[in-house]
Design a protein around this motif. Structure first.
Motif, PDB file in Angstrom:
ATOM      1  N   TYR A 167       0.817  -1.221   0.000  1.00  0.00           N
ATOM      2  CA  TYR A 167       0.000   0.000   0.000  1.00  0.00           C
ATOM      3  C   TYR A 167       0.849   1.269   0.000  1.00  0.00           C
ATOM      4  O   TYR A 167       0.395   2.328   0.427  1.00  0.00           O
ATOM      5  CB  TYR A 167      -0.950   0.041   1.203  1.00  0.00           C
ATOM      6  CG  TYR A 167      -1.752  -1.207   1.393  1.00  0.00           C
ATOM      7  CD1 TYR A 167      -2.726  -1.573   0.480  1.00  0.00           C
ATOM      8  CD2 TYR A 167      -1.521  -2.048   2.490  1.00  0.00           C
ATOM      9  CE1 TYR A 167      -3.467  -2.734   0.649  1.00  0.00           C
ATOM     10  CE2 TYR A 167      -2.247  -3.204   2.669  1.00  0.00           C
ATOM     11  CZ  TYR A 167      -3.224  -3.546   1.743  1.00  0.00           C
ATOM     12  OH  TYR A 167      -3.946  -4.691   1.913  1.00  0.00           O
ATOM     13  N   GLY A 174       2.406   4.690  -0.920  1.00  0.00           N
ATOM     14  CA  GLY A 174       1.783   5.800  -1.631  1.00  0.00           C
ATOM     15  C   GLY A 174       2.689   6.366  -2.704  1.00  0.00           C
ATOM     16  O   GLY A 174       3.914   6.308  -2.610  1.00  0.00           O
ATOM     17  N   THR A 191      -4.991   5.035  -2.989  1.00  0.00           N
ATOM     18  CA  THR A 191      -4.539   3.763  -2.432  1.00  0.00           C
ATOM     19  C   THR A 191      -5.739   3.063  -1.818  1.00  0.00           C
ATOM     20  O   THR A 191      -6.456   3.656  -1.009  1.00  0.00           O
ATOM     21  CB  THR A 191      -3.457   3.981  -1.354  1.00  0.00           C
ATOM     22  OG1 THR A 191      -2.382   4.738  -1.913  1.00  0.00           O
ATOM     23  CG2 THR A 191      -2.934   2.648  -0.843  1.00  0.00           C
ATOM     24  N   SER A 192      -5.973   1.822  -2.200  1.00  0.00           N
ATOM     25  CA  SER A 192      -7.131   1.074  -1.712  1.00  0.00           C
ATOM     26  C   SER A 192      -6.724   0.231  -0.507  1.00  0.00           C
ATOM     27  O   SER A 192      -6.171  -0.855  -0.652  1.00  0.00           O
ATOM     28  CB  SER A 192      -7.688   0.174  -2.820  1.00  0.00           C
ATOM     29  OG  SER A 192      -8.223   0.958  -3.870  1.00  0.00           O
ATOM     30  N   THR A 200     -12.544   0.749  -1.341  1.00  0.00           N
ATOM     31  CA  THR A 200     -11.960  -0.522  -1.768  1.00  0.00           C
ATOM     32  C   THR A 200     -13.052  -1.539  -2.076  1.00  0.00           C
ATOM     33  O   THR A 200     -12.973  -2.267  -3.074  1.00  0.00           O
ATOM     34  CB  THR A 200     -11.034  -1.068  -0.669  1.00  0.00           C
ATOM     35  OG1 THR A 200     -10.047  -0.077  -0.355  1.00  0.00           O
ATOM     36  CG2 THR A 200     -10.339  -2.339  -1.120  1.00  0.00           C
ATOM     37  N   ILE A 259      -1.747  11.615   0.438  1.00  0.00           N
ATOM     38  CA  ILE A 259      -2.095  10.212   0.260  1.00  0.00           C
ATOM     39  C   ILE A 259      -3.481   9.973   0.819  1.00  0.00           C
ATOM     40  O   ILE A 259      -3.732  10.263   1.974  1.00  0.00           O
ATOM     41  CB  ILE A 259      -1.096   9.283   0.973  1.00  0.00           C
ATOM     42  CG1 ILE A 259       0.301   9.494   0.387  1.00  0.00           C
ATOM     43  CG2 ILE A 259      -1.494   7.827   0.812  1.00  0.00           C
ATOM     44  CD1 ILE A 259       1.350   8.664   1.044  1.00  0.00           C
ATOM     45  N   HIS A 269      -1.748   6.487   6.697  1.00  0.00           N
ATOM     46  CA  HIS A 269      -2.927   5.735   6.343  1.00  0.00           C
ATOM     47  C   HIS A 269      -2.929   4.384   7.017  1.00  0.00           C
ATOM     48  O   HIS A 269      -1.927   3.844   7.406  1.00  0.00           O
ATOM     49  CB  HIS A 269      -2.997   5.580   4.832  1.00  0.00           C
ATOM     50  CG  HIS A 269      -1.656   5.556   4.193  1.00  0.00           C
ATOM     51  ND1 HIS A 269      -1.032   6.711   3.803  1.00  0.00           N
ATOM     52  CD2 HIS A 269      -0.800   4.571   3.942  1.00  0.00           C
ATOM     53  CE1 HIS A 269       0.154   6.409   3.298  1.00  0.00           C
ATOM     54  NE2 HIS A 269       0.306   5.131   3.374  1.00  0.00           N
TER      55      HIS A 269
END
Length: 520
Positions: free
Chosen positions: A55, A57, A410-411, A418, A504, A519
């Motif tokens: 994940y 960024g 970003t999922s 997501t 992000i 995150h």
């Protein structure tokens, strides 16, 4: 008295470990804070030379150059030796890890090395373990699900007394091969938790085969990071706060500390540390005008340091911004995320009309506060018309609103965004070259070029075919975040970059066991 080592993998904002150390110290226990390794921000072309977290960024910086966040050099044998020697010398009864989704896999590696030589229970907490507790229990002895101030103090108390801890609320563990999922604890009143502990004498930093002792988090420089509230009045699908609201309820999730407690913490920090700026990492600082009025007068009289905070288009009003500016507000970041109302409404669960955002931006500019904005790019649901809508939006956005770069979507696990991507089988349909062209157009809107010229370049087939022709019109560097002379742009190692949500998506402070403003 129990002895608890609190580990923060990869220095960030460090609020989680500092918060829990404060609670444990207040309860009479001994603590050691260990920052293990640093993250690096490197050009995309060089990222293969480093370890890159899951994940990780991507940030679009000056002239549409892309940088990868969350890179690091591999854990060396020397660094492990320093870590294990430090733990042996401290003789902890418990080792706690501060983790986001980014750091779960590196934490599994570090935990395995620790457990080879130390027979000490290891607990993981933070946003990552709260989102994926079952996976975490394959690597840690214990997992904190949710906020952990009360949990860790109770756990330390029982370890000290040799008592069983299997039924502590919020604690997940394995007993006889079965996963014990204790019910979540009620979210605490924020005035009941301790003032975070940034005491250098209890802190070490291990990186680049060296150990530094007696440190204030080096990545913060002369800044002090603080939160006056937890939770958010909004429910953006790309943000962990929307997940927390599903878990604990929106009303229960949003809480704010009293002005008395906030000022007490800041006065103490000013007395004990060489801080020159304050960073308020509340998801949206500009809520509750009554609280803001009381805070502003007290802050100006008793703290008096320049500060930064976050705002939101619908919570930005002139009276409050002028009040905060008089108290010391110098810089503010507003989330925009997209110039397409369709993307905001349908995919981000963020139904903000453009007129509200324009109005808020004008207020910030007219009040003379340095304004920044967030923008998310490389979104699975975007089509070119959405990119064009964002460009047109930015052309009309007051040029005083600056950008430190755009964050690629970003999922993260279990987020609403997501789940939408997965359920609809969505994927990026726009190539890197076309994104690079639009990123340059976005940055062009932040220059002082007359708006008709910017629009003409945006409509030119020549510039679309040869985007590099835009480069001479763009600055070589983006402005430094906040107003510090110590900060750098994204051209190399950056010690003091803005809060992850500034670049992000999904970046929020972890709750509970040691967390980070990053995150989940």
């Amino acid at each position: 008295m129990a002895r608890v080592a609190l580990m923060k993998l990869f220095t960030g904002l460090n609020l989680g470990v500092s918060q829990l150390s404060g609670d444990l110290q207040r309860a009479g226990h001994d603590t050691r804070i260990i920052y293990f390794k640093d993250f690096l921000v490197v050009p995309v072309a060089e990222a293969h030379r480093y370890q890159v977290t899951e994940y990780a960024g991507v940030n679009v910086s000056a002239r549409a150059e892309e940088f990868v966040w969350n890179c690091y050099t591999p854990f060396s044998e020397r660094e492990y030796e320093l870590l294990l020697d430090e733990l042996r010398a401290f003789r902890p009864d418990l080792i706690g890890f501060s983790l986001t989704a980014l750091t779960l896999k590196p934490a599994a590696e570090v935990t395995a090395r620790i457990k080879r030589v130390l027979d000490v229970p290891v607990i993981w907490g933070g946003a990552g373990p709260t989102l994926e507790p079952e996976w975490c229990l394959d690597h840690a002895d214990l997992v904190c699900h949710g906020e952990g101030e009360e949990l860790i103090v109770e756990l330390a108390k029982r370890l000290d007394a040799g008592a069983d801890y299997a039924e502590i609320r919020g604690l997940w563990l394995r007993r006889n091969g079965t996963v014990v999922r204790n019910p979540d604890a009620p979210l605490p009143d924020l005035d009941s938790i301790a003032i975070p502990d940034f005491e250098p004498a209890r802190t070490v930093h291990i990186n680049d085969d060296r150990i530094r002792r007696d440190v204030y988090p080096h990545n913060l420089g002369h800044q002090y990071a603080i939160m006056t509230q937890r939770g958010c009045p909004f429910s953006c699908s790309f943000c962990i706060e929307s997940v927390y609201q599903d878990m604990w309820g929106k009303k229960n999730s949003l809480r704010r500390r009293s002005v008395d407690v906030v000022i007490e913490e800041l006065v103490r920090a000013k007395q004990r540390h060489d801080i020159r700026q304050v960073m308020f990492y509340d998801d949206v600082f500009t809520v509750n005008p009554r609280w803001l009025r009381e805070f502003a007068s007290r802050y100006k009289a008793e703290v008096g340091l320049p500060f930064w905070c976050y705002t939101y288009p619908t919570t930005t009003n002139r009276e409050d911004i002028l009040l905060l500016k008089d108290a010391g507000l110098r810089s503010i970041t507003m989330g925009i995320q997209s110039g397409s109302e369709e993307i905001l409404r349908s995919d981000f669960n963020r139904p903000v009309v453009q007129s509200k955002t324009y109005h808020a931006a004008r207020i910030i500019a007219e009040c003379g506060v340095t304004g920044f904005f967030d923008l998310i790019t490389k979104v699975e649901f975007e089509q070119e018309r959405h990119l064009r809508q964002t460009f047109d939006f930015l052309v009309d956005l007051p040029v005083e609103m600056q950008s430190v770069g755009f964050g690629a979507m970003t999922s993260f696990p279990n987020y609403g965004y997501t789940r939408k991507v997965e359920s609809e089988g969505a994927a990026l349909t726009i190539g890197d070259d076309l994104y690079r062209y639009y990123h340059k157009l976005y940055l062009l809107t932040r220059t002082t070029l007359p708006r008709p010229i910017v629009k003409a370049i945006g409509g030119s087939r020549l510039f679309r075919r040869f985007p590099r022709l835009i480069d001479p019109l763009l600055p070589k560097q983006l402005p430094a975040f906040f107003m510090s002379d110590e900060q750098d742009d994204l051209s190399g190692e950056v010690l003091n970059l803005p809060h992850a949500t500034a670049v992000i998506p999904g970046g929020k402070l972890d709750r509970g066991l040691p967390g980070d403003a990053a995150h989940a």
